[in-house]
Write a protein that holds these residues in place. Sequence first.
Motif, PDB file in Angstrom:
ATOM      1  N   ARG A  15       0.812  -1.168  -0.013  1.00 33.20           N
ATOM      2  CA  ARG A  15       0.052  -0.098   0.018  1.00 33.20           C
ATOM      3  C   ARG A  15       0.837   1.453   0.047  1.00 33.20           C
ATOM      4  O   ARG A  15       0.793   2.113  -0.690  1.00 33.20           O
ATOM      5  CB  ARG A  15      -1.010   0.083   1.235  1.00 33.20           C
ATOM      6  CG  ARG A  15      -1.990  -0.755   1.095  1.00 33.20           C
ATOM      7  CD  ARG A  15      -3.196  -0.824   2.142  1.00 33.20           C
ATOM      8  NE  ARG A  15      -3.991  -1.802   2.077  1.00 33.20           N
ATOM      9  CZ  ARG A  15      -4.609  -2.338   3.082  1.00 33.20           C
ATOM     10  NH1 ARG A  15      -4.079  -2.311   4.375  1.00 33.20           N
ATOM     11  NH2 ARG A  15      -5.447  -3.301   3.024  1.00 33.20           N
ATOM     12  N   TRP A  18       2.491   1.842  -3.392  1.00 33.23           N
ATOM     13  CA  TRP A  18       1.511   2.310  -4.640  1.00 33.23           C
ATOM     14  C   TRP A  18       0.867   3.593  -4.183  1.00 33.23           C
ATOM     15  O   TRP A  18       0.365   4.038  -5.022  1.00 33.23           O
ATOM     16  CB  TRP A  18       0.460   1.173  -4.763  1.00 33.23           C
ATOM     17  CG  TRP A  18       1.031   0.087  -5.387  1.00 33.23           C
ATOM     18  CD1 TRP A  18       1.391  -0.891  -5.079  1.00 33.23           C
ATOM     19  CD2 TRP A  18       1.254   0.173  -7.041  1.00 33.23           C
ATOM     20  NE1 TRP A  18       2.018  -1.879  -6.141  1.00 33.23           N
ATOM     21  CE2 TRP A  18       1.830  -1.260  -7.399  1.00 33.23           C
ATOM     22  CE3 TRP A  18       0.865   0.875  -7.979  1.00 33.23           C
ATOM     23  CZ2 TRP A  18       2.074  -1.634  -8.569  1.00 33.23           C
ATOM     24  CZ3 TRP A  18       1.120   0.811  -9.317  1.00 33.23           C
ATOM     25  CH2 TRP A  18       1.749  -0.389  -9.456  1.00 33.23           C
ATOM     26  N   LYS A  19       0.887   4.044  -2.973  1.00 33.64           N
ATOM     27  CA  LYS A  19       0.297   5.460  -2.762  1.00 33.64           C
ATOM     28  C   LYS A  19       0.712   6.510  -3.711  1.00 33.64           C
ATOM     29  O   LYS A  19      -0.090   7.335  -3.877  1.00 33.64           O
ATOM     30  CB  LYS A  19       0.618   5.550  -1.291  1.00 33.64           C
ATOM     31  CG  LYS A  19      -0.279   7.203  -0.963  1.00 33.64           C
ATOM     32  CD  LYS A  19       0.109   7.355   0.521  1.00 33.64           C
ATOM     33  CE  LYS A  19      -0.887   8.188   1.125  1.00 33.64           C
ATOM     34  NZ  LYS A  19      -0.949   8.409   2.592  1.00 33.64           N
ATOM     35  N   ARG A  21       1.518   6.219  -6.525  1.00 34.41           N
ATOM     36  CA  ARG A  21       0.968   6.061  -7.904  1.00 34.41           C
ATOM     37  C   ARG A  21      -0.571   5.851  -7.989  1.00 34.41           C
ATOM     38  O   ARG A  21      -1.023   5.534  -9.049  1.00 34.41           O
ATOM     39  CB  ARG A  21       1.486   4.610  -8.518  1.00 34.41           C
ATOM     40  CG  ARG A  21       2.874   4.720  -8.585  1.00 34.41           C
ATOM     41  CD  ARG A  21       3.559   3.619  -8.496  1.00 34.41           C
ATOM     42  NE  ARG A  21       4.911   3.468  -8.757  1.00 34.41           N
ATOM     43  CZ  ARG A  21       5.737   3.710  -7.626  1.00 34.41           C
ATOM     44  NH1 ARG A  21       5.247   3.585  -6.377  1.00 34.41           N
ATOM     45  NH2 ARG A  21       7.211   3.661  -7.593  1.00 34.41           N
ATOM     46  N   ARG A  22      -1.314   6.371  -7.211  1.00 37.80           N
ATOM     47  CA  ARG A  22      -2.873   6.174  -7.054  1.00 37.80           C
ATOM     48  C   ARG A  22      -3.292   7.000  -7.967  1.00 37.80           C
ATOM     49  O   ARG A  22      -4.417   6.583  -8.744  1.00 37.80           O
ATOM     50  CB  ARG A  22      -3.338   6.614  -5.822  1.00 37.80           C
ATOM     51  CG  ARG A  22      -3.168   5.176  -4.819  1.00 37.80           C
ATOM     52  CD  ARG A  22      -4.030   5.486  -3.386  1.00 37.80           C
ATOM     53  NE  ARG A  22      -3.940   4.359  -2.579  1.00 37.80           N
ATOM     54  CZ  ARG A  22      -3.821   4.833  -1.579  1.00 37.80           C
ATOM     55  NH1 ARG A  22      -4.030   5.781  -0.711  1.00 37.80           N
ATOM     56  NH2 ARG A  22      -3.538   3.457  -0.596  1.00 37.80           N
ATOM     57  N   CYS A  23      -3.097   8.272  -8.241  1.00 36.96           N
ATOM     58  CA  CYS A  23      -3.489   9.211  -9.145  1.00 36.96           C
ATOM     59  C   CYS A  23      -2.643   9.400 -10.544  1.00 36.96           C
ATOM     60  O   CYS A  23      -2.008  10.426 -10.864  1.00 36.96           O
ATOM     61  CB  CYS A  23      -3.416  10.892  -8.543  1.00 36.96           C
ATOM     62  SG  CYS A  23      -4.864  10.748  -7.690  1.00 36.96           S
ATOM     63  N   ARG A  66       1.149  11.849 -13.537  1.00 38.52           N
ATOM     64  CA  ARG A  66       0.776  11.822 -12.284  1.00 38.52           C
ATOM     65  C   ARG A  66      -0.064  13.128 -12.157  1.00 38.52           C
ATOM     66  O   ARG A  66       0.687  14.277 -12.192  1.00 38.52           O
ATOM     67  CB  ARG A  66       2.031  12.080 -11.404  1.00 38.52           C
ATOM     68  CG  ARG A  66       2.861  10.700 -11.358  1.00 38.52           C
ATOM     69  CD  ARG A  66       4.009  10.570 -10.424  1.00 38.52           C
ATOM     70  NE  ARG A  66       4.806   9.527 -10.506  1.00 38.52           N
ATOM     71  CZ  ARG A  66       5.821   9.190 -11.060  1.00 38.52           C
ATOM     72  NH1 ARG A  66       6.718  10.390 -11.450  1.00 38.52           N
ATOM     73  NH2 ARG A  66       6.328   8.034 -10.992  1.00 38.52           N
ATOM     74  N   LYS A  70      -7.342  14.170  -7.288  1.00 39.28           N
ATOM     75  CA  LYS A  70      -8.206  13.045  -7.804  1.00 39.28           C
ATOM     76  C   LYS A  70      -9.017  13.339  -8.942  1.00 39.28           C
ATOM     77  O   LYS A  70      -9.429  12.930  -9.907  1.00 39.28           O
ATOM     78  CB  LYS A  70      -8.760  12.318  -6.578  1.00 39.28           C
ATOM     79  CG  LYS A  70      -7.943  11.716  -5.791  1.00 39.28           C
ATOM     80  CD  LYS A  70      -8.758  11.112  -4.769  1.00 39.28           C
ATOM     81  CE  LYS A  70      -7.844  10.044  -3.823  1.00 39.28           C
ATOM     82  NZ  LYS A  70      -8.718   9.542  -2.855  1.00 39.28           N
ATOM     83  N   TYR A  73      -7.266  13.437 -12.378  1.00 39.53           N
ATOM     84  CA  TYR A  73      -7.206  11.953 -12.478  1.00 39.53           C
ATOM     85  C   TYR A  73      -8.545  11.507 -13.187  1.00 39.53           C
ATOM     86  O   TYR A  73      -8.407  11.041 -14.288  1.00 39.53           O
ATOM     87  CB  TYR A  73      -6.841  11.290 -11.487  1.00 39.53           C
ATOM     88  CG  TYR A  73      -6.775   9.836 -11.459  1.00 39.53           C
ATOM     89  CD1 TYR A  73      -5.815   9.047 -12.038  1.00 39.53           C
ATOM     90  CD2 TYR A  73      -7.987   8.906 -11.118  1.00 39.53           C
ATOM     91  CE1 TYR A  73      -5.669   7.770 -12.077  1.00 39.53           C
ATOM     92  CE2 TYR A  73      -8.007   7.564 -11.216  1.00 39.53           C
ATOM     93  CZ  TYR A  73      -6.802   6.911 -11.735  1.00 39.53           C
ATOM     94  OH  TYR A  73      -6.889   5.666 -11.925  1.00 39.53           O
ATOM     95  N   LYS A  93      -5.268   2.728 -16.637  1.00 37.02           N
ATOM     96  CA  LYS A  93      -4.743   2.683 -15.138  1.00 37.02           C
ATOM     97  C   LYS A  93      -3.308   2.162 -15.265  1.00 37.02           C
ATOM     98  O   LYS A  93      -3.129   1.201 -15.957  1.00 37.02           O
ATOM     99  CB  LYS A  93      -5.718   2.081 -14.371  1.00 37.02           C
ATOM    100  CG  LYS A  93      -6.865   2.880 -14.337  1.00 37.02           C
ATOM    101  CD  LYS A  93      -7.952   2.274 -13.067  1.00 37.02           C
ATOM    102  CE  LYS A  93      -9.202   2.792 -13.399  1.00 37.02           C
ATOM    103  NZ  LYS A  93      -9.916   2.120 -12.250  1.00 37.02           N
TER     104      LYS A  93
END
Length: 93
Positions: A15, A18-19, A21-23, A66, A70, A73, A93
Amino acid sequence: MSKFPRVDSRQEENRAAWKPRRCTLILKMLGKNVGFKVLDQKMKKVWMLEKGCEITELERGFFLVRFKSKRGYHKVLDEGPWTIQGHYVTVSK
């Protein structure tokens, strides 16, 4: 058996990894390759994002985007299709 939930440290590490890379989305031009500067300028102009984004060139004509919000994104992911000079830009994604 314990009454408390078990936390797998690997899951937490994943987690955390990946944080950032979430957006993040991956772009690829269809039919024509354009240079990084052209794609960067054109996409930012077309998207008109409130908080902006950072585009990084990858190999084989792929680009990593990036987003700083949100909202940006989801706008790019959901509101396409997007084109540059008459050629579609795939977004994934």
